[in-house]
Scaffold this active site. Structure first.
Site, mmCIF file in Angstrom:
data_model
loop_
_atom_site.group_PDB
_atom_site.id
_atom_site.type_symbol
_atom_site.label_atom_id
_atom_site.label_comp_id
_atom_site.label_asym_id
_atom_site.label_seq_id
_atom_site.Cartn_x
_atom_site.Cartn_y
_atom_site.Cartn_z
ATOM 1 C CG ASP A 161 49.821 9.486 -103.018
ATOM 2 O OD1 ASP A 161 49.300 10.383 -103.811
ATOM 3 O OD2 ASP A 161 49.972 8.255 -103.589
ATOM 4 C CG HIS A 219 48.076 9.521 -106.819
ATOM 5 N ND1 HIS A 219 49.276 9.009 -106.384
ATOM 6 C CD2 HIS A 219 48.233 9.233 -108.348
ATOM 7 C CE1 HIS A 219 50.203 8.803 -107.345
ATOM 8 N NE2 HIS A 219 49.609 8.939 -108.399
ATOM 9 C CB SER A 277 49.804 6.689 -110.828
ATOM 10 O OG SER A 277 50.098 8.077 -110.960
#
Length: 375
Positions: free
Chosen positions: A336, A339, A45
């Site tokens: 977040d 990240h 991600s």
């Protein structure tokens, strides 16, 4: 003696037309001549730019406020408020971001830019991320790279495609999920029952070596391999494990074991290949450490609280339209629970480009790109 041809004769007209047609082919049919260096991305991600949008999975970033600072101000599948690490590297390469492999627009001239094969949730091991169900595991990402090369060869020819791949820059980011979403996901996980942590790390390093060797077999010759950041210090782990803001010790230990062994493995792999600069070791842990303990030095007000989330450190649950969202993303290191913000990503990439061997070895990306341009 052959008769001379005047400019109005059919022969001259035909010759002129052929020359014009040939020039058109040269200008329009040889896209590799003017295209910037291709860029390929593999991993999780941290580098996924939208592949998971095309999958039935919970590992998605396709709803606001993701993308709030992206040029379109819309969510794109990037786990960021704006640009992610591959986007910023593409800026340095002078090209548009490579499209997600699953994008229907990855065809024609867009193939020349490269492709992003990454998928949020994946790890080195095939069982990492099983809770997300439908993600593109790394073995499949490599198979997709093969399929991409077949499409590219159909567009520019096999020799040009092979050259395009061999001259490309490659980024791969794996490892964090093998700890966060596998070994330490739940108490007494299957992997933690199978391995003590000091045995688990060499195991995943050995599996990673096979992945990188396969990447080399598929034509990659300049590969930036990132280590894990300070996974014990991200807002999600602070929210679950910290009462006083100190980092989670188990995950911190895991990163401290993983990163040096990864760098050693890359040195060994380069030696086995007979080239000391195929695989570049990018030390994202060093940048994370700097953010965590000296945030003000980088213009951040905090490196512990996420900009978007809820609960302690904004580290609980997902970033959603119902979450708290900070007004100024530029003063937060984390967007977040897991990240970085775009601004933090820019600092990380700046270290890749211009940093010392403490940040990337055996040389930084600016040196590599300048060297390759001379050759």
């Amino acid at each position: 003696m052959a008769a001379s041809m005047d400019a109005g004769s059919p022969a001259v007209s035909t010759t002129t037309a052929l020359v014009v047609a040939a020039l058109a082919v040269l200008l329009l049919g040889a896209p590799t001549a003017s295209a910037a260096r291709a860029f390929f991305v593999f991993g999780d991600s941290l580098v996924d730019n939208g592949n998971n949008n095309y999958l039935m999975t919970t590992a998605r970033a396709d709803a606001p406020p993701y993308g709030i600072d992206y040029p379109t101000h819309l969510p794109t599948g990037r786990f960021s408020n704006g640009l992610n690490i591959p986007d910023i590297i593409s800026e340095y390469l002078g090209s548009e971001p490579a499209l997600p492999y699953l994008s229907p627009n990855l065809r024609g001239e867009n193939l020349l830019v490269g492709a992003n094969f990454a998928s949020a949730g994946v790890g080195i091991l095939n069982d990492t991320g099983v809770q997300f169900v439908n993600i593109i595991r790394i073995a499949q990402q490599l198979q997709n790279f093969q399929a991409y090369q077949q499409k590219l060869a159909a567009y520019v020819g096999e020799d040009a495609a092979r050259q395009r791949v061999s001259q490309a820059l490659v980024l791969i980011t794996l490892g964090g999920n093998d700890f966060v979403n596998n070994y330490y996901l739940v108490p007494f996980s299957a992997r933690s029952q199978q391995f003590e942590i000091h045995d688990y790390v060499p195991y995943i390093i050995s599996e990673y070596k096979k992945i990188l060797a396969r990447l080399y077999e598929l034509g990659a010759r300049r590969v930036v391999v990132t280590g894990t950041g300070m996974i014990g210090c991200v807002p999600a782990e602070l929210a679950m494990h910290s009462l006083d803001g100190s980092c989670a010790p188990d995950l911190t230990r895991a990163a401290d074991l993983f990163n040096p062994q990864l760098e050693q493995m890359l040195t060994e792999l380069n030696s086995e290949l007979g080239h000391d600069d195929v695989f570049l070791a990018a030390n994202t842990n060093r940048a994370s450490f700097d953010f965590m303990f000296n945030p003000q030095q980088y213009g951040f007000v905090t490196a512990k609280i996420a900009c978007c989330g809820q609960g302690p450190y904004n580290g609980i649950g997902l970033c959603t339209p119902a979450s708290n969202v900070c007004a100024n993303r530029d003063v937060y290191a984390y967007w977040d629970a897991f990240h970085p913000t775009e601004r933090a990503n820019r600092i990380i990439v700046g270290n890749f480009m211009h940093g010392s061997t403490d940040h990337i070895s055996p040389m930084n990306l600016s040196t590599v790109l300048a060297m390759d341009n001379r050759n």
